[in-house]
Design an enzyme around this catalytic site. Structure first.
Site, PDB file in Angstrom:
ATOM      1  N   TYR A 135      -9.910  11.953  -3.049  1.00 17.95           N
ATOM      2  CA  TYR A 135     -11.373  11.962  -2.943  1.00 17.95           C
ATOM      3  C   TYR A 135     -12.009  13.027  -3.839  1.00 17.95           C
ATOM      4  O   TYR A 135     -13.194  12.934  -4.162  1.00 17.95           O
ATOM      5  CB  TYR A 135     -11.829  12.203  -1.496  1.00 17.95           C
ATOM      6  CG  TYR A 135     -11.558  11.041  -0.567  1.00 17.95           C
ATOM      7  CD1 TYR A 135     -11.023   9.845  -1.035  1.00 17.95           C
ATOM      8  CD2 TYR A 135     -11.844  11.126   0.790  1.00 17.95           C
ATOM      9  CE1 TYR A 135     -10.765   8.785  -0.181  1.00 17.95           C
ATOM     10  CE2 TYR A 135     -11.597  10.067   1.647  1.00 17.95           C
ATOM     11  CZ  TYR A 135     -11.055   8.905   1.152  1.00 17.95           C
ATOM     12  OH  TYR A 135     -10.804   7.859   2.002  1.00 17.95           O
ATOM     13  N   LYS A 190       3.380   9.518   2.215  1.00 17.21           N
ATOM     14  CA  LYS A 190       3.878   8.310   1.539  1.00 17.21           C
ATOM     15  C   LYS A 190       4.866   8.824   0.488  1.00 17.21           C
ATOM     16  O   LYS A 190       4.770   8.523  -0.708  1.00 17.21           O
ATOM     17  CB  LYS A 190       2.689   7.546   0.936  1.00 17.21           C
ATOM     18  CG  LYS A 190       3.014   6.185   0.384  1.00 17.21           C
ATOM     19  CD  LYS A 190       3.305   5.137   1.452  1.00 17.21           C
ATOM     20  CE  LYS A 190       3.747   3.834   0.819  1.00 17.21           C
ATOM     21  NZ  LYS A 190       4.316   2.878   1.765  1.00 17.21           N
ATOM     22  N   ASP A 222       2.253   3.784   6.315  1.00 13.95           N
ATOM     23  CA  ASP A 222       2.221   2.379   6.753  1.00 13.95           C
ATOM     24  C   ASP A 222       2.842   2.243   8.138  1.00 13.95           C
ATOM     25  O   ASP A 222       2.330   1.530   9.009  1.00 13.95           O
ATOM     26  CB  ASP A 222       2.904   1.458   5.719  1.00 13.95           C
ATOM     27  CG  ASP A 222       4.155   2.048   5.103  1.00 13.95           C
ATOM     28  OD1 ASP A 222       4.428   3.250   5.328  1.00 13.95           O
ATOM     29  OD2 ASP A 222       4.882   1.323   4.406  1.00 13.95           O
ATOM     30  N   ASP A 246      -8.536   9.610   6.786  1.00 13.37           N
ATOM     31  CA  ASP A 246      -9.791   8.864   6.899  1.00 13.37           C
ATOM     32  C   ASP A 246      -9.519   7.530   7.599  1.00 13.37           C
ATOM     33  O   ASP A 246     -10.208   7.140   8.556  1.00 13.37           O
ATOM     34  CB  ASP A 246     -10.327   8.631   5.466  1.00 13.37           C
ATOM     35  CG  ASP A 246     -11.739   8.100   5.438  1.00 13.37           C
ATOM     36  OD1 ASP A 246     -12.323   7.916   6.519  1.00 13.37           O
ATOM     37  OD2 ASP A 246     -12.254   7.865   4.331  1.00 13.37           O
ATOM     38  N   ASP A 250      -9.979   6.414  11.993  1.00 12.20           N
ATOM     39  CA  ASP A 250     -10.827   5.304  12.458  1.00 12.20           C
ATOM     40  C   ASP A 250     -10.004   4.314  13.282  1.00 12.20           C
ATOM     41  O   ASP A 250     -10.486   3.749  14.264  1.00 12.20           O
ATOM     42  CB  ASP A 250     -11.465   4.564  11.269  1.00 12.20           C
ATOM     43  CG  ASP A 250     -12.856   5.104  10.954  1.00 12.20           C
ATOM     44  OD1 ASP A 250     -13.125   6.283  11.293  1.00 12.20           O
ATOM     45  OD2 ASP A 250     -13.673   4.372  10.380  1.00 12.20           O
TER      46      ASP A 250
END
Ligand code: NAD
Length: 355
Positions: A135, A190, A222, A246, A250
């Site tokens: 980001y 990851k 994942d 992020d 959620d």
């Protein structure tokens, strides 16, 4: 205790008003000052984070934030879009540690999309690094590709990067938080594909050696996304980078029934913090008076605990929220048959009464 109140856009103004009422009902003295941010600030001053708003936020012990954004600003150039205000505040205040507790209240077990037995008693804490990763990484942009699968065509790119100190400080935050809970940290990465996250894993492992009393395990993102809906209660503290955090936070939000219930805190190294609900400005329901204010009210409780050092007042608010849920009061997002439907203001007033 200086609080900068930044309601923002959409339901932001409606829910922050209720949190301010709740703070006002405590027997504590606050200095509260309100300023425009996001689309509202763009309309008034031509910028989503005006100088005066940033100055107020920097001078405060804590920022109580609503939400920003509306589809109508999607055509503005990126630097003027409302969401840039949050990124600007995070960057300018150095808010690198985002705490998102995902608690499934016993009274709301049926509001979750998962089976009650999977979520009853759920209490996990997602700690997301907030000022690095893809980001913020440079360089980024658009250009004509000189290599890759289609040289000579237009392409866009972002840069994923983390420095050692950035990973170390968020890892310390996670291990210290775990010490106050069940002493387990899951670091999500990851590492099998990304260099940045192999480095993340190595550094978190090194920091973990300083916390022999805390159990550390690692999980690929994942798999973490899958385990969060398969067996969410297996997690306690989850620490991860900006983009994975992020998305996972959620996902965790929905385990608890409604994003309208979830508070968040973003802290810097001196415990100054920005406190906001985990959801956005919900333009689809803005102005209808039906938004759930509890995530914002619970964010105010986190503010009292982390930045203002008033743990008893924080707990009073949390107990009051539990009490209105036990009374069966529900806004539309958490409504189930048999409950009493209330609007935003009625929910705020009920929390004040319970206090
Ligand atoms: P959103 O979180 O605003 O809304 C998602 C869904 O959840 C909507 O159906 C909404 O009605 C519902 N919802 C959200 N909060 C609720 C509440 N308190 N009570 C009841 N229902 C609630 O996400 P979105 O629709 O993807 O984004 C809307 C705008 O918000 C966009 O402009 C986005 O960029 C912005 N946004 C801002 C923030 C922030 O300010 N921190 C975070 C996320 C999104």
């Amino acid at each position: 205790m200086k609080i900068a109140v930044l309601p923002g856009d959409g339901i932001g103004t409606e829910i922050v008003a209720e949190a301010v009422k709740v703070l006002g009902a405590l027997d504590l003295k606050f200095e509260m000052e309100t300023a425009l941010v996001g689309g509202a600030a763009y309309e008034a001053y031509g910028h989503p984070l005006p100088e005066a708003t940033l100055k107020l936020a920097k001078a405060a012990d804590a920022v109580l934030f609503g939400a920003v954004g509306d589809w109508k600003y999607d055509k503005l150039e990126r630097s003027l879009r409302p969401e840039q205000a949050i990124l600007g505040l995070r960057k300018n205040l150095g808010l690198f540690a985002n705490f998102r507790p995902a608690i499934c209240y016993e009274q709301l077990v049926d509001a979750s999309s998962l089976k009650p037995e999977l979520v009853a008693g759920l209490d996990i804490l997602i700690i997301r690094e907030l000022t690095g990763d893809i980001y913020f990484g440079q360089p980024r942009g658009r250009r004509i590709a000189t290599d890759g699968h289609f040289p000579g065509t237009e392409e866009a790119f972002d840069t994923m990067r983390y420095s050692r100190p950035e990973i170390e400080r968020i890892a310390h935050v996670a291990f210290q938080a775990a010490r106050k809970r069940s002493k387990r940290v899951t670091s999500v990465d990851k590492a099998n594909v990304l260099e940045t996250f192999q480095f993340w894993k190595d550094v978190v492992t090194e920091v973990g050696e300083q916390y022999p009393d805390v159990q550390l395990d690692h999980m690929y993102v994942d798999n973490a996304a899958m385990q969060l809906v398969r067996a969410p209660k297996k997690f306690d503290v989850v620490v991860t980078g900006n983009i994975f955090g992020d998305i996972l936070s959620d996902e965790a939000a929905m385990l608890t029934g409604s994003i309208g219930m979830l508070p968040s805190a973003s802290l810097n190294s001196s415990n100054q913090g920005l406190y906001e609900p985990s959801h956005g400005s919900a333009p689809d329901i803005a102005g209808k008076g039906i938004a759930n204010p509890l995530a914002t009210i619970l964010s105010a409780a986190m503010m009292l605990r982390f930045s203002l050092k008033q743990p008893e007042a924080a707990q009073r608010i949390e107990v009051a929220v539990q009490s209105v849920l036990t009374q069966g009061l529900r806004t539309a997002d958490i409504f189930s048959p048999g409950a009493t439907r209330v609007n935003t203001q009625e929910m705020g007033a009920a929390v004040v009464k319970a206090l």
